[in-house]
Design an enzyme around this catalytic site. Structure first.
Site, PDB file in Angstrom:
ATOM      1  N   ASP A   1      13.253  -0.720 -20.520  1.00 40.19           N
ATOM      2  CA  ASP A   1      12.834   0.397 -21.361  1.00 40.19           C
ATOM      3  C   ASP A   1      13.966   0.786 -22.318  1.00 40.19           C
ATOM      4  O   ASP A   1      13.740   1.014 -23.510  1.00 40.19           O
ATOM      5  CB  ASP A   1      12.471   1.575 -20.434  1.00 40.19           C
ATOM      6  CG  ASP A   1      12.276   2.876 -21.183  1.00 40.19           C
ATOM      7  OD1 ASP A   1      11.192   3.071 -21.731  1.00 40.19           O
ATOM      8  OD2 ASP A   1      13.221   3.686 -21.228  1.00 40.19           O
TER       9      ASP A   1
ATOM     10  N   GLU B   1       8.180  -4.234 -19.170  1.00 40.80           N
ATOM     11  CA  GLU B   1       9.504  -3.620 -19.352  1.00 40.80           C
ATOM     12  C   GLU B   1      10.532  -4.304 -18.441  1.00 40.80           C
ATOM     13  O   GLU B   1      11.666  -4.567 -18.853  1.00 40.80           O
ATOM     14  CB  GLU B   1       9.450  -2.125 -19.027  1.00 40.80           C
ATOM     15  CG  GLU B   1       8.759  -1.295 -20.091  1.00 40.80           C
ATOM     16  CD  GLU B   1       8.801   0.197 -19.786  1.00 40.80           C
ATOM     17  OE1 GLU B   1       9.000   0.993 -20.711  1.00 40.80           O
ATOM     18  OE2 GLU B   1       8.602   0.574 -18.606  1.00 40.80           O
TER      19      GLU B   1
END
Lengths: 250, 250
Positions: free
Chosen positions: A68, A136
């Protein structure tokens, strides 16, 4: 001779299964993975109850945090360079659109990352967000494996180029397909979207679409759904006819 | 001869003022800046009303967005590697503590970045957050100027090493100075913090502190305030005597 020794010394996948995994990851990345262990971790659900040699639980959750952050900085730099007139508020808003839960889920699904998930329960039961979460984590694994530059390269080639369309994100263009259709109707041109390829494979489907305007192929596109392939072909046509279209619409 | 030509061809600061700015930035960075323009932008307040050649306003606000993202990913990677047992929630919480508004303001103040700010009003009137904002913008400028690797290097050497203390952030240690004092009292050892350096310069103050235990210097530290230098010296002493201290306290 030296080359043969090198080949022997070079770490090779320890089993056929690893070889298949290596090849699949290689295809998705567009460059060679070095340490498969990171990618395995990116696809390990906590329910698999795996521990590392220090007793820490192996799961993709920590890698999700890392991925992320990497996604955030690569997209930030891209927007900064791409939209010199956008202020801080604009840049922040555009980035949240790009890394929205919905978009990340779509990316994870398109790469069909769920095929790699190791867990006690059927990963299909995890709900929609599993796609974005392992996506992610996958970015986090790329960072650990090959560093920031390769991570950035992957995000540019496989996410920004095919998926990030600033005009669309700004809401200036809702659908290139409708733009093209509207323009053809105004101009009294015939148009047709033709599916010329459908690999029919469950999980990793691929469609090829040709766009004909006045009986001539103007663009082709391939994507994981017919709708997306049509939209991409229309977008390409839009950039071909951009000047004519904007003259007509204004 | 070649060296002389090289010297002539090398871009040199265009004025004495640029030369001073270059030197100051060089000192803060610990490596040479390449394009001063990015750093100038990082210190330009919107009130300065400066425009680039395309008519876009020059201000540090866009760079703040970029720097925030870079800081986020470098700190994420550091925490990921440093705390293998921390889960996603822990990592997220620790990162927000490190990049808290308060901490960023402290960093900006310690580097005395406000001396560079160009604005119509006195920058001291902008309130406390100006320090953190231009600090983030400065990080953004480093990224544009020297790329991710140097940006990471700066964050490691100038922020993480001197400022990020995981035990403190976790709340396990509130103050190393009190730990040391407590231990000395228990052990009936004498102690003394002695300021051996005080450059007395307004803006970029520096203090040097020696910590004596039983009349012997055990550690030294330098920092921008007496309190910080004492705390750092105490922290160093803590790691020297760690085993003895933890045996006593448990």
């Amino acid at each position: 001779m030296r080359r043969i020794i090198k080949k022997i010394l070079k770490k090779s996948p320890s089993s056929d299964q690893d070889g298949v995994f290596f090849d699949k990851i290689h295809t998705i990345l567009g460059f060679k993975p070095t340490t498969l262990r990171y990618y395995e971790k990116a696809f390990t659900h906590r329910s698999a109850n795996k521990l590392d040699d220090k007793g820490n639980q192996i799961s993709y959750e920590r890698l999700e945090f890392l991925g992320d952050a990497m996604l955030g900085s690569v997209i930030a730099a891209h927007l900064y360079n791409e939209v010199p007139s956008g202020d801080e508020g604009y840049l922040t808003k555009m980035r949240s659109k790009i890394v929205s839960r919905e978009h990340l889920n779509e990316l994870g699904r398109d790469f069909n990352l769920i095929q790699f998930v190791e867990s006690k329960v059927n990963p299909q039961h995890f709900g929609e967000n599993i796609h974005g979460n392992i996506f992610e984590a996958f970015i986090g694994a790329i960072y650990l494996d090959r560093g920031y530059t390769y991570c950035e390269k992957f995000i540019h080639n496989k996410i920004i180029k095919p998926y990030v369309d600033i005009a669309k994100l700004e809401g200036k263009v809702i659908s290139y397909k409708s733009l093209i259709i509207e323009w053809c109707q105004k101009e009294k041109k015939s148009f047709k979207f033709d599916v010329y390829e459908d690999n029919g494979k469950e999980g990793m489907k691929f469609f090829g679409v040709k766009l004909y305007i006045d009986e001539k192929v103007v663009c082709k596109a391939r994507a994981t759904s017919k709708k997306k392939a049509e939209e991409t072909a229309a977008k390409r046509a839009y950039f071909v006819f951009q000047e004519k279209i904007s003259r007509k619409n204004n």
